[in-house]
Design a protein around this motif. Sequence first.
Motif, PDB file in Angstrom:
ATOM      1  N   CYS A 301       0.867  -1.185   0.000  1.00  0.00           N
ATOM      2  CA  CYS A 301       0.000   0.000   0.000  1.00  0.00           C
ATOM      3  C   CYS A 301       0.895   1.222   0.000  1.00  0.00           C
ATOM      4  O   CYS A 301       1.790   1.334   0.839  1.00  0.00           O
ATOM      5  CB  CYS A 301      -0.936   0.043   1.197  1.00  0.00           C
ATOM      6  SG  CYS A 301      -1.835   1.620   1.195  1.00  0.00           S
ATOM      7  N   CYS A 305      -2.865   4.588   5.485  1.00  0.00           N
ATOM      8  CA  CYS A 305      -3.813   5.458   6.196  1.00  0.00           C
ATOM      9  C   CYS A 305      -4.023   5.010   7.631  1.00  0.00           C
ATOM     10  O   CYS A 305      -4.770   5.632   8.368  1.00  0.00           O
ATOM     11  CB  CYS A 305      -5.159   5.452   5.492  1.00  0.00           C
ATOM     12  SG  CYS A 305      -6.111   3.954   5.815  1.00  0.00           S
ATOM     13  N   CYS A 488      -7.661  -0.588  -2.899  1.00  0.00           N
ATOM     14  CA  CYS A 488      -8.350   0.026  -1.771  1.00  0.00           C
ATOM     15  C   CYS A 488      -9.293   1.102  -2.295  1.00  0.00           C
ATOM     16  O   CYS A 488      -8.959   1.849  -3.224  1.00  0.00           O
ATOM     17  CB  CYS A 488      -7.321   0.650  -0.836  1.00  0.00           C
ATOM     18  SG  CYS A 488      -8.076   1.502   0.549  1.00  0.00           S
TER      19      CYS A 488
HETATM   20  S1  SF4 Z   1      -7.022   0.936   4.192  1.00  0.00           S
HETATM   21 FE1  SF4 Z   1      -6.372   1.367   2.091  1.00  0.00          FE
HETATM   22  S2  SF4 Z   1      -5.080   3.213   2.209  1.00  0.00           S
HETATM   23 FE2  SF4 Z   1      -5.326   2.405   4.277  1.00  0.00          FE
HETATM   24  S3  SF4 Z   1      -3.499   1.187   4.620  1.00  0.00           S
HETATM   25 FE3  SF4 Z   1      -5.121  -0.216   3.866  1.00  0.00          FE
HETATM   26  S4  SF4 Z   1      -4.942  -0.265   1.604  1.00  0.00           S
HETATM   27 FE4  SF4 Z   1      -3.717   1.432   2.396  1.00  0.00          FE
END
Ligand code: SF4
Lengths: 577, 80
Positions: A301, A305, A488
């Motif tokens: 990722c 976040c 995501c």
């Molecule tokens: S929720 Fe989405 S943006 Fe957040 S760490 Fe996981 S993949 Fe990455």
Amino acid sequence: MKWIRVNMSDLSVKVEDVPKKYEQMGGRWLTSSIIADEVPATCHPLGPLNKVVIAPGILSGTTAPSSGRISVGTKSPLTGGIKEANAGAKFGQYLKRMGYSAIIIEGQPKNKQSRYLLNISKEKIELVGADEYKFMRLYELNEKLAAKYGKDVGIACVGPAAEHLLAGTGVAFNDVENRPARYAGRGGVGAAFASKGLKAIVVEAVTGQAAILNNELFEIGRKKLLAALQEHAVTKPKGALNTYGTAVLVNILNEAGALPTRNFSSGTFEGAKKISGEAMAEAAAKNPQAGMMGHRCHPGCVIGCSVVYPDAQGKSHTSVEYETLWAIGANCGIDDLDAIAQMNTLCNDIGLDTIEFGDAVAVAMEGGLLPFGDAKGAIALLEEVRKGSPLGKIIGSGCGTVGRVFGVRRVPAVKNQGMPAYEPRVIKGIGVTYITTPMGADHTAGYSIAPEILGVGGKFDPHTNEGKVKLSKDFQATTCFIDSTGCCVFTAFAILDIPSGFEGMVEACNAVTGANWTTGDAYEIGLNILKTEHQFNLSAGFTQNDDRPPEFMRLEPVPPHNMIWDMADSELDSIWK
Amino acid sequence: MPKITVALYAGLKARAHAPEGASEFDLDIPEGSKIGDIIKLLDLPDDEVANIFVDRSLKDREYIVKDGQRIAFFPLIAGG
Ligand code: SF4
């Protein structure tokens, strides 16, 4: 491609070639298609005829950025309709690299007391007895499984609350540090999984890259998507999500008068600042040993976040997200960040969806079981859920059940699923999503908050009804596609504003599947997934009367804007025309 | 002189000419000030201010701020 079919009635495991029809599918597209094709819509969600399908996205296991999402699909024990919930985890990346596009779990063991574990490695796939893990908490379970099977394995598992078959439970996936903190949380997918007698699935770690048919095209697509994510102010390194986590939304929704507070009785919370992303970032900066901003739910990722929040005692709490801070915080009148973080960890430990739990507690507070703001009382309720006491079972079954038991009329649910952290009377587009998505009240299904509040992907006045059905429909269709890619849903923030990013995502999918999709085709694919899901719900007995807001939202104006839900039903119904 | 309440979020307080460390404070402004003028008054980085709420509603830079109002500034943020 192959998939794994596990029959819990005769404890058999088969590896099958994926039929042509499903070859290009992944994630939500695949889970919803298999559920629609193989599960009788009227079956009992906890019975032998329901199935649980776990599917990585089209791009999962590749180097496409932020593409490690894994979908869990089933007939929902909470809504009675179709369900897809997804999480970011190494689990799906490994599965895909091993060449599997799904695990289909069907049937039910005769002995309801038995527990099983599905162990998937390159050499063999086997179902083994797992009675020793029965009702075990998930932090302990993940430690034990990592010690036994290796620290890099991928784990999917369900906690004691799910083993009590409660409709407010999710499926936990382990993060890189083997914490059971990445949840396919909503709709009772945990209870459906547990109803199969499964406690956990373990997948051997696999490095490298999942199969790609056209490497050159893949690189073109991957780079375009990556460039968009690295350029956009929200998704770039040191951007808003990376710096403050999703909880950066607490203050803006509060300033918008749309942060549901004390069981949706107000749109502002006086304690908002104390439970915000800014407050967590400050705490993490003060204690970098125990705290961390910018955590990644899965390798690869590029946004990062997630938050590891250090409480005053220096204990780490992983994945403290906006929805949780809101559900257990503002919605319950609780402004104690440490108490909320503790409950977040407890929910992860026993297998509960934090949104449904927060909604359930808030309705119980309204019903007089405990006062608003009572953090200690709420923590005690979690122990009741873990034990499976009658009160715990009521709370763990979600806000609809709590409302019926305690005689509360103000139950913020659609299709019996509790609403997330946005007041639909004030932000009309997200209201359309909550009401019409086949999933039950779900913000991720069509996140119109982006243009209605955040100024991302255009600008729409949140307070007006005009154009909101189309806005929600477009978001819902596009989200169906994104949820199928394994990317995501937060990648949407970048690709809504930077069209080449979306092109890149679709090109990367073409490179993996051999398809020739345009971005327009991607929208059509998404729309068809949505229609498949809607049709399943109709076959299950849903009517247009299930696409309605809770009555109190039409009758009670919510301060400070003093707005009600005032969209005509016929307008809501037009979404399916 | 109209007095307003200013709130700065998500890193903007560190970028503003504002009372030391405060993310929320009262401010006297010239009569007839637009939001754009207040951005200049506070020395906020204009290109980073994305969303502005006045008394819980989104407003643009041309809006004339009145006595007693609450004004909140945000950079471009998102979550879920
Ligand atoms: S929720 Fe989405 S943006 Fe957040 S760490 Fe996981 S993949 Fe990455």
